[in-house]
Motif scaffolding. Structure first.
Motif, PDB file in Angstrom:
ATOM      1  N   ARG A 112       6.643  -6.138 -13.189  1.00 27.23           N
ATOM      2  CA  ARG A 112       6.089  -4.953 -13.855  1.00 27.23           C
ATOM      3  C   ARG A 112       5.790  -3.781 -12.923  1.00 27.23           C
ATOM      4  NH1 ARG A 112       8.174  -6.911 -17.222  1.00 27.23           N
ATOM      5  NH2 ARG A 112       7.530  -7.513 -19.325  1.00 27.23           N
ATOM      6  N   GLU A 113       5.876  -3.982 -11.620  1.00 17.91           N
ATOM      7  CA  GLU A 113       5.486  -2.894 -10.718  1.00 17.91           C
ATOM      8  C   GLU A 113       6.564  -2.518  -9.703  1.00 17.91           C
ATOM      9  OE1 GLU A 113       1.401  -2.540  -9.409  1.00 17.91           O
ATOM     10  OE2 GLU A 113       0.985  -4.498 -10.271  1.00 17.91           O
ATOM     11  N   VAL A 114       7.669  -3.242  -9.684  1.00 19.15           N
ATOM     12  CA  VAL A 114       8.780  -2.909  -8.797  1.00 19.15           C
ATOM     13  C   VAL A 114       9.950  -2.447  -9.664  1.00 19.15           C
ATOM     14  CG1 VAL A 114      10.468  -3.841  -7.169  1.00 19.15           C
ATOM     15  CG2 VAL A 114       8.059  -4.488  -6.973  1.00 19.15           C
ATOM     16  N   ASP A 115      10.568  -1.345  -9.264  1.00 24.62           N
ATOM     17  CA  ASP A 115      11.731  -0.827  -9.983  1.00 24.62           C
ATOM     18  C   ASP A 115      12.775  -1.942 -10.112  1.00 24.62           C
ATOM     19  OD1 ASP A 115      14.227   0.474 -10.633  1.00 24.62           O
ATOM     20  OD2 ASP A 115      13.385   2.358  -9.913  1.00 24.62           O
ATOM     21  N   PRO A 116      13.279  -2.214 -11.314  1.00 20.23           N
ATOM     22  CA  PRO A 116      14.283  -3.277 -11.495  1.00 20.23           C
ATOM     23  C   PRO A 116      15.533  -3.103 -10.642  1.00 20.23           C
ATOM     24  CG  PRO A 116      13.423  -2.570 -13.620  1.00 20.23           C
ATOM     25  CD  PRO A 116      12.885  -1.610 -12.605  1.00 20.23           C
ATOM     26  N   ARG A 117      15.783  -1.886 -10.173  1.00 18.33           N
ATOM     27  CA  ARG A 117      16.948  -1.655  -9.324  1.00 18.33           C
ATOM     28  C   ARG A 117      16.698  -2.085  -7.881  1.00 18.33           C
ATOM     29  NH1 ARG A 117      17.457   4.541 -10.993  1.00 18.33           N
ATOM     30  NH2 ARG A 117      15.208   4.234 -10.707  1.00 18.33           N
ATOM     31  N   ASP A 118      15.449  -2.331  -7.545  1.00 20.51           N
ATOM     32  CA  ASP A 118      15.099  -2.782  -6.206  1.00 20.51           C
ATOM     33  C   ASP A 118      15.028  -4.304  -6.172  1.00 20.51           C
ATOM     34  OD1 ASP A 118      14.892  -0.196  -5.231  1.00 20.51           O
ATOM     35  OD2 ASP A 118      12.773  -0.035  -5.779  1.00 20.51           O
TER      36      ASP A 118
END
Length: 404
Positions: A223-229
């Motif tokens: 929920r807090e890290v960009d899914p692209r990362d």
């Protein structure tokens, strides 16, 4: 006399040793290097071994292999399976297994050095064979650096290394840029107030506190890290209490974090600290949690130009389709410290150790994750061939690409 590489490998596999305890392994390595007439030094960084092959004026190439096993009970059923045991840093008796393939790394580097010595009339320069301890602690390369490995031996113009992995045997996997993630290992101690299990109202239960923390930590990535990362938060160990009717005073979490960049590292660490402290406060803890960093590993970053050269050399030797880009691995390594501290390029690649037909069947069935054991599994064991021969050939090709 040609080394019996299969014999060396199966012997090392039977007799794994934990990090910084690789005394037998180091002795075997030193014995074989000296038998080749190589200038050999033991005890570098506690249990490391360095062999220097000097062959005239030219570049200096470092070839690195790690030596340590893991506290895993082997379940492969192989005739040369490990039944070894050791004592871990906590003083506990534990099973030991080469569950990450470091026995294969050591054997292939010995075979490659033997080949390079036999072919000295066709290259010039210096090859430094670095047999490193304690990769699984993330501490072995730093221990060798602290012991002056860059000053005591010829400094590298390039650092090369490889890792066996569950790719089809014969396949090389390598990419330029970030090949493996950075990581931190943390120990988080959460403090409660102990008491009788029948009177929880008089305590501050650290087990509940820790359980809530484990679940909340899972939201950092989701929920807090960009899914692209790419980021990983794993709670690998949790310890609290000694008896079912006693509420303990504290609980300990051992946590592994992975990320490809320093910026994401800073963000994930800050979020973890926020979650840990907030869950302690929510539980009414009167003592703040303690967060200790046990180890930090930098990202493994392959030099773009050197990687392109090596991919071309591998393809020329092994054929089209033999080299793939496996993507970034979220596992971590400490080999890059050698290149970073020396200020030179690094190329670190993977090579396959899985029977090609078994891998193809699992891939077709969509069962790679369940049918093909991976590194650190109790069932992980590379097939002997062509894993050994390809690992030797890859190191020789890589060394010769950057030698004169």
């Amino acid at each position: 006399m040609t080394m019996d590489l299969e014999g060396i490998y199966t012997d090392l596999h039977r007799h794994p040793e934990l990090s910084f305890q690789e005394h037998r392994t180091a002795g075997i390595v030193a014995e074989h290097l000296r038998a080749l007439g190589i200038d050999t030094t033991e005890g570098v960084g506690r249990t490391g071994v360095v062999g220097v092959v000097s062959n005239g004026v030219g570049p200096t190439v470092w070839l690195r292999a790690d030596m340590d096993g893991l506290p895993v009970e082997e379940l492969t059923g192989l005739p040369y399976a490990s039944a070894a045991r050791g004592v871990n840093p906590a003083g506990l008796d534990v099973p030991v297994m080469h569950a990450c393939g470091h026995d294969m790394h050591v054997t292939c580097l010995l075979g490659a050095i033997e080949r390079l010595v036999a072919e000295k009339d066709s290259w010039h320069g210096t090859v430094v064979a670095v047999f490193q301890p304690a990769e699984e602690f993330g501490a072995g390369s730093q221990a060798m650096l602290d012991d002056g490995v860059l000053d005591r031996f010829p400094r590298p113009d390039i650092v090369l290394g490889q890792h066996v992995t569950p790719l089809p045997a014969g396949t090389i996997g390598v990419r330029s840029g970030t090949q493996m993630a950075a990581s931190d290992g943390l120990t988080v101690t959460m403090y409660g107030r102990g008491g009788h299990g029948s009177r929880p109202q008089a305590t501050i239960d650290p087990v509940v506190m820790a359980a809530a923390t484990v679940m909340r930590l899972q939201t950092i990535v989701s929920r807090e890290v960009d899914p692209r990362d790419v980021a990983v938060v794993t709670v690998g160990s949790i310890h609290a209490g000694l008896k079912n009717n006693i509420i303990s005073d504290e609980a300990k979490l051992e946590i592994s974090l992975r990320y490809p960049t320093d910026a994401l590292r800073d963000a994930v660490l800050a979020k973890l600290e926020r979650v840990v402290n907030a869950e302690a406060a929510a539980s009414g803890a009167t003592v703040a949690p303690r967060i200790v960093t046990d180890h930090t590993l930098p990202p493994t970053i392959n030099d773009e130009n050197a990687t392109a050269r090596l991919v071309s050399a591998f393809e020329a030797s092994f054929g089209d389709g033999s080299v793939i880009d496996p993507g970034m691995f979220t596992g971590s390594e400490d080999v890059s410290r050698f290149a970073r501290d020396a200020g030179v390029p690094l190329v670190f690649w993977f090579w396959g150790g899985v029977d090609a037909e078994a891998h193809a069947r699992a891939l077709a069935a969509g069962t790679l994750e369940t049918d093909i054991p991976t590194n650190h599994s109790a069932y992980f064991a590379p097939v002997l061939q062509p894993t050994l021969s390809r690992g030797v050939e890859a190191l020789v090709i890589a060394a010769r690409e950057f030698l004169g």
